[in-house]
Write a protein that holds these residues in place. Structure first.
Motif, PDB file in Angstrom:
ATOM      1  N   ARG A  54       0.992  -1.334   0.013  1.00 59.89           N
ATOM      2  CA  ARG A  54       0.111  -0.124  -0.057  1.00 59.89           C
ATOM      3  C   ARG A  54       0.723   1.227  -0.002  1.00 59.89           C
ATOM      4  O   ARG A  54       1.908   1.285   0.670  1.00 59.89           O
ATOM      5  CB  ARG A  54      -0.740  -0.043   1.207  1.00 59.89           C
ATOM      6  CG  ARG A  54      -1.858  -1.290   1.381  1.00 59.89           C
ATOM      7  CD  ARG A  54      -2.980  -1.372   0.446  1.00 59.89           C
ATOM      8  NE  ARG A  54      -3.806  -0.315   0.119  1.00 59.89           N
ATOM      9  CZ  ARG A  54      -4.806  -0.141  -0.467  1.00 59.89           C
ATOM     10  NH1 ARG A  54      -4.861  -1.346  -1.523  1.00 59.89           N
ATOM     11  NH2 ARG A  54      -5.429   0.914  -0.704  1.00 59.89           N
ATOM     12  N   TRP A  56       0.341   4.382   1.257  1.00 61.26           N
ATOM     13  CA  TRP A  56       0.366   5.311   2.232  1.00 61.26           C
ATOM     14  C   TRP A  56       1.628   5.144   3.124  1.00 61.26           C
ATOM     15  O   TRP A  56       2.030   5.965   3.804  1.00 61.26           O
ATOM     16  CB  TRP A  56      -0.890   5.374   2.925  1.00 61.26           C
ATOM     17  CG  TRP A  56      -0.973   6.321   4.161  1.00 61.26           C
ATOM     18  CD1 TRP A  56      -0.735   6.052   5.523  1.00 61.26           C
ATOM     19  CD2 TRP A  56      -1.254   7.784   3.867  1.00 61.26           C
ATOM     20  NE1 TRP A  56      -0.899   7.180   6.150  1.00 61.26           N
ATOM     21  CE2 TRP A  56      -1.198   8.168   5.211  1.00 61.26           C
ATOM     22  CE3 TRP A  56      -1.377   8.567   2.728  1.00 61.26           C
ATOM     23  CZ2 TRP A  56      -1.305   9.641   5.423  1.00 61.26           C
ATOM     24  CZ3 TRP A  56      -1.522   9.703   2.965  1.00 61.26           C
ATOM     25  CH2 TRP A  56      -1.692  10.231   4.269  1.00 61.26           C
ATOM     26  N   ASP A  99      -3.424   4.699  -1.892  1.00 67.97           N
ATOM     27  CA  ASP A  99      -4.335   4.969  -0.988  1.00 67.97           C
ATOM     28  C   ASP A  99      -4.763   6.465  -1.071  1.00 67.97           C
ATOM     29  O   ASP A  99      -5.843   6.794  -0.752  1.00 67.97           O
ATOM     30  CB  ASP A  99      -3.311   4.918   0.388  1.00 67.97           C
ATOM     31  CG  ASP A  99      -3.336   3.330   0.740  1.00 67.97           C
ATOM     32  OD1 ASP A  99      -4.292   2.750   0.488  1.00 67.97           O
ATOM     33  OD2 ASP A  99      -2.258   2.999   1.236  1.00 67.97           O
ATOM     34  N   ASP A 100      -3.837   7.355  -1.294  1.00 68.48           N
ATOM     35  CA  ASP A 100      -4.136   8.842  -1.217  1.00 68.48           C
ATOM     36  C   ASP A 100      -3.421   9.733  -2.386  1.00 68.48           C
ATOM     37  O   ASP A 100      -2.567   9.011  -2.975  1.00 68.48           O
ATOM     38  CB  ASP A 100      -3.783   9.169   0.092  1.00 68.48           C
ATOM     39  CG  ASP A 100      -4.665  10.554   0.571  1.00 68.48           C
ATOM     40  OD1 ASP A 100      -5.651  11.065  -0.410  1.00 68.48           O
ATOM     41  OD2 ASP A 100      -4.529  10.832   1.749  1.00 68.48           O
ATOM     42  N   TYR A 148      -7.885   3.392  -3.060  1.00 71.13           N
ATOM     43  CA  TYR A 148      -8.643   3.866  -1.914  1.00 71.13           C
ATOM     44  C   TYR A 148      -9.581   4.791  -2.458  1.00 71.13           C
ATOM     45  O   TYR A 148      -8.941   5.756  -2.870  1.00 71.13           O
ATOM     46  CB  TYR A 148      -7.732   4.184  -1.038  1.00 71.13           C
ATOM     47  CG  TYR A 148      -8.601   4.593   0.498  1.00 71.13           C
ATOM     48  CD1 TYR A 148      -8.968   3.536   1.662  1.00 71.13           C
ATOM     49  CD2 TYR A 148      -9.140   5.866   0.875  1.00 71.13           C
ATOM     50  CE1 TYR A 148      -9.619   3.885   2.460  1.00 71.13           C
ATOM     51  CE2 TYR A 148      -9.910   6.011   1.891  1.00 71.13           C
ATOM     52  CZ  TYR A 148     -10.205   5.179   2.770  1.00 71.13           C
ATOM     53  OH  TYR A 148     -10.830   5.285   3.819  1.00 71.13           O
ATOM     54  N   ASN A 151     -11.041   9.684  -0.541  1.00 77.91           N
ATOM     55  CA  ASN A 151      -9.988  10.024   0.376  1.00 77.91           C
ATOM     56  C   ASN A 151      -9.871  11.487   0.461  1.00 77.91           C
ATOM     57  O   ASN A 151      -8.872  11.835   1.048  1.00 77.91           O
ATOM     58  CB  ASN A 151      -8.905   9.297   0.083  1.00 77.91           C
ATOM     59  CG  ASN A 151      -8.253   9.540  -1.151  1.00 77.91           C
ATOM     60  OD1 ASN A 151      -9.014  10.082  -2.088  1.00 77.91           O
ATOM     61  ND2 ASN A 151      -6.817   9.248  -1.692  1.00 77.91           N
TER      62      ASN A 151
END
Length: 152
Positions: A54, A56, A99-100, A148, A151
């Protein structure tokens, strides 16, 4: 579990502070017994937890397409470990997750902060100029890729 103490409706034992209460013990026992009878599709999926990487934990919100594609290539690169040549994907770590910082936050309509009027997420094209190409890279390397959502 011990029985209630006659008509007084009290438990005949004293529990110290922080100890499991009889209700918690009973609830745990019910959950444990129900697990034996769980029904699942036997398609080979879900036999182990999702294993992968992941973004992040390494990049936080300082991520871009070049970095992610580099991680993908690193996950399939073979290394000699204990005399055996293997990649992370050979060991089961075949999922790459973003993730972001891939969405263009606050760029949607007033109603949809990070989606267009049709409800599609708006991609930050400065950081990720070609998300389709990045996903195709993952698949060509034998990896899965995910994002994700929502977010911002």
């Amino acid at each position: 579990l011990p029985r209630l103490d006659g008509c007084r409706g009290r438990w005949p034992l004293r529990l110290r502070a922080g100890a499991m209460t009889p209700v918690a013990l009973l609830g745990g026992a019910l959950v444990a017994s129900a697990i034996r009878y769980a029904v699942a599709i036997d398609n080979g999926l879900g036999r182990k937890p999702p294993m992968g990487w992941r973004s992040w934990n390494l990049f936080k919100d300082h991520v871009n397409q070049t970095l992610i594609e580099g991680i993908m290539k690193g996950m399939v690169k073979r290394r000699r470990v204990g005399g055996v040549s293997a990649s992370l994907c050979d060991l089961g770590f075949c999922d790459v997750g973003l993730d972001d910082a891939w969405q263009a936050c606050a760029s949607g309509s007033a109603k949809f902060r990070y989606h267009d009027v049709a409800g599609r997420p708006i991609v930050n094209s400065h950081r990720f100029p070609d998300m389709l190409s990045m996903t195709e890279t993952a698949h060509a390397l034998g990896l899965t890729a995910g994002w994700y959502l929502n977010n911002c």
